[in-house]
Design a protein around this motif. Structure first.
Motif, PDB file in Angstrom:
ATOM      1  N   GLU A   1      -0.280   8.802  -3.157  1.00 24.69           N
ATOM      2  CA  GLU A   1      -0.240   7.422  -2.893  1.00 24.69           C
ATOM      3  C   GLU A   1      -0.648   6.669  -4.178  1.00 24.69           C
ATOM      4  O   GLU A   1      -0.497   5.294  -4.110  1.00 24.69           O
ATOM      5  N   GLU A   2      -1.686   7.261  -5.011  1.00 30.10           N
ATOM      6  CA  GLU A   2      -2.249   6.339  -6.040  1.00 30.10           C
ATOM      7  C   GLU A   2      -1.124   6.057  -7.075  1.00 30.10           C
ATOM      8  O   GLU A   2      -0.881   5.088  -7.521  1.00 30.10           O
TER       9      GLU A   2
ATOM     10  N   LYS B   1       2.060   5.939  -6.145  1.00 32.58           N
ATOM     11  CA  LYS B   1       3.122   5.093  -5.542  1.00 32.58           C
ATOM     12  C   LYS B   1       2.550   3.666  -5.504  1.00 32.58           C
ATOM     13  O   LYS B   1       3.160   2.646  -5.708  1.00 32.58           O
ATOM     14  N   ILE B   2       1.026   3.322  -5.437  1.00 33.00           N
ATOM     15  CA  ILE B   2       0.574   2.044  -5.721  1.00 33.00           C
ATOM     16  C   ILE B   2       0.738   1.568  -7.038  1.00 33.00           C
ATOM     17  O   ILE B   2       1.213   0.268  -7.157  1.00 33.00           O
ATOM     18  N   ILE B   3       0.771   2.273  -7.984  1.00 30.67           N
ATOM     19  CA  ILE B   3       0.978   1.875  -9.433  1.00 30.67           C
ATOM     20  C   ILE B   3       2.554   1.622  -9.699  1.00 30.67           C
ATOM     21  O   ILE B   3       2.918   0.508  -9.996  1.00 30.67           O
ATOM     22  N   ARG B   4       3.274   2.187  -8.967  1.00 26.61           N
ATOM     23  CA  ARG B   4       4.901   2.003  -8.981  1.00 26.61           C
ATOM     24  C   ARG B   4       5.072   0.885  -8.230  1.00 26.61           C
ATOM     25  O   ARG B   4       5.708   0.019  -8.727  1.00 26.61           O
ATOM     26  N   ARG B   5       4.555   0.500  -7.104  1.00 29.86           N
ATOM     27  CA  ARG B   5       4.785  -0.710  -6.236  1.00 29.86           C
ATOM     28  C   ARG B   5       4.179  -1.819  -7.065  1.00 29.86           C
ATOM     29  O   ARG B   5       4.805  -2.898  -6.904  1.00 29.86           O
ATOM     30  N   SER B   6       2.862  -1.658  -7.870  1.00 32.47           N
ATOM     31  CA  SER B   6       2.719  -2.789  -8.654  1.00 32.47           C
ATOM     32  C   SER B   6       3.289  -3.180  -9.761  1.00 32.47           C
ATOM     33  O   SER B   6       3.468  -4.448 -10.291  1.00 32.47           O
TER      34      SER B   6
END
Length: 376
Positions: free
Chosen positions: A202-203, A205-210
């Motif tokens: 999830e960490e 994925k957060i970077i990818r989404r940002s």
């Protein structure tokens, strides 16, 4: 997995598979106890030793090692020769051994699987299947020829794809060799295996989404930064360094998803090692990766690898070494199952792949996500 490589008595032609008449499961399943303190460093030493120990070519080319006393549990190390299957094929094999819950019933053993088959029958069966595959391929080519006659507009599309593929082949052939660094050189049998702790998926994925891009882009950008720091720590100049990684790509047809053997192409990705800023590095890596995704490089390279199969050994080795001069590292990224799995009733805490380097490429990086975590 009951078969071994066999050569013709005269030593001509390619090897073929035959059933091992002296198959002994005790050779293939080994048991060991990890020496104190039984931590990750100790296990890495054992895995390094196993990775550098050649398999016996007189037997089926695989071994499994149950290593006890590791961090109050145990490790299960599988060694399988690449000629049996590529990374995706081996992932399917490994997952077929696991269960979704700890009390899954033991599978029933089919009687015919215990009988074994003689080498002549096996060879005949394989050659007949190869003949059938050739006929099917020939029929497909003829059918495509008729399709082109029925729809001449497809000729332009096919010609355009052919030109693009030829351009990608020319690009590969014209690539300059990678610079010599501490990550390149003559490879010996001694290997060093190491891995990270699990990072919550999830960490990432957060970077990818940002920041945009894919999970693969984010992870490759992180690894590129690690390689930059490693090279700097060994006194290598990095501010103008161009370094490539071979990225294997699965080109297995959907209807052959469960097959073994090798169905792998590759793209040559230039890593932005010279960029120190992590965000700029990620953006540049995304740009370069998007260019490669739109190319025919992976299937073209898969075709070249297929040609190497029947090529005499010395010629094949020369070509492999020529291709390996164009890169410094092999990097794989496989998405594993995202739920808890069990092996013989025991929870599987982590899955760690290990890709073998080749030629003069001294480093192989394998990334795998499993059950909500990713490890390198």
């Amino acid at each position: 997995f009951r078969q071994r490589l066999a050569w013709s008595p005269l030593g001509v032609g390619n090897p073929h598979w035959e059933d091992d008449p002296e198959f002994d499961i005790n050779y293939h399943l080994q048991r060991a106890i990890l020496p104190p303190p039984g931590d990750q460093a100790a296990l890495q030493d054992v895995v390094s030793l196993l990775a550098g120990t050649p398999l016996d070519h007189a037997k089926p080319l695989w071994q499994c090692h149950l290593i006890e006393n590791y961090d109050q549990c145990c490790a299960f190390v599988m060694r399988v020769h690449h000629c049996i299957g590529d990374g995706m094929a081996m992932m399917n094999v490994i997952l077929s051994l696991t269960d979704p819950h700890p009390d899954a019933p033991w599978p029933a053993v089919r009687a015919e699987s215990l009988k074994g088959h003689g080498a002549p029958a096996t060879t005949f069966r394989r050659s007949r299947s190869r003949r059938r595959a050739r006929h099917q391929a020939a029929r497909k080519m003829v059918q495509e020829g008729f399709d082109l006659l029925a729809d001449p507009s497809r000729l332009h599309e096919l010609g355009s794809r052919g030109r693009d593929a030829a351009a990608d082949l020319a690009r590969f052939l014209l690539l300059a060799p990678d610079p010599e660094t501490v990550l390149r050189g003559e490879l010996g049998e001694t290997k060093r295996a190491a891995w990270s702790m699990g990072v919550p998926l999830e960490e990432v994925k957060i970077i990818r989404r940002s920041l945009g891009g894919t999970l693969n882009d984010v992870l490759l950008a992180v690894v590129t930064g690690a390689l930059r720091r490693y090279l700097q720590s060994h006194g290598e100049p990095v501010d103008a360094l161009t370094m490539r990684a071979v990225i294997p790509v699965n080109v297995r047809p959907p209807d052959q998803a469960a097959d073994l053997s090798n169905h792998v192409g590759a793209v040559f990705l230039s890593l932005p090692v010279a960029i120190s800023d992590p965000l700029c590095r990620l953006n540049e890596l995304k740009r370069r990766m998007n260019i490669r995704k739109g190319s025919y490089e992976a299937p073209v390279f898969g075709f070249l690898l297929g040609i190497l199969g029947p090529t005499p050994g010395k010629v094949a080795n020369t070509l492999v070494n020529a291709y390996s001069t164009r890169a410094t590292a092999v990097m794989t990224n496989v998405r594993g199952p995202q739920e808890q799995l069990y092996l013989a009733g025991a929870p599987l805490a982590a899955l760690l792949p290990w890709a073998p380097p080749t030629g003069r490429m001294g480093v192989a990086v394998s990334i795998l996500s499993y059950n909500g975590h990713v490890q390198v």
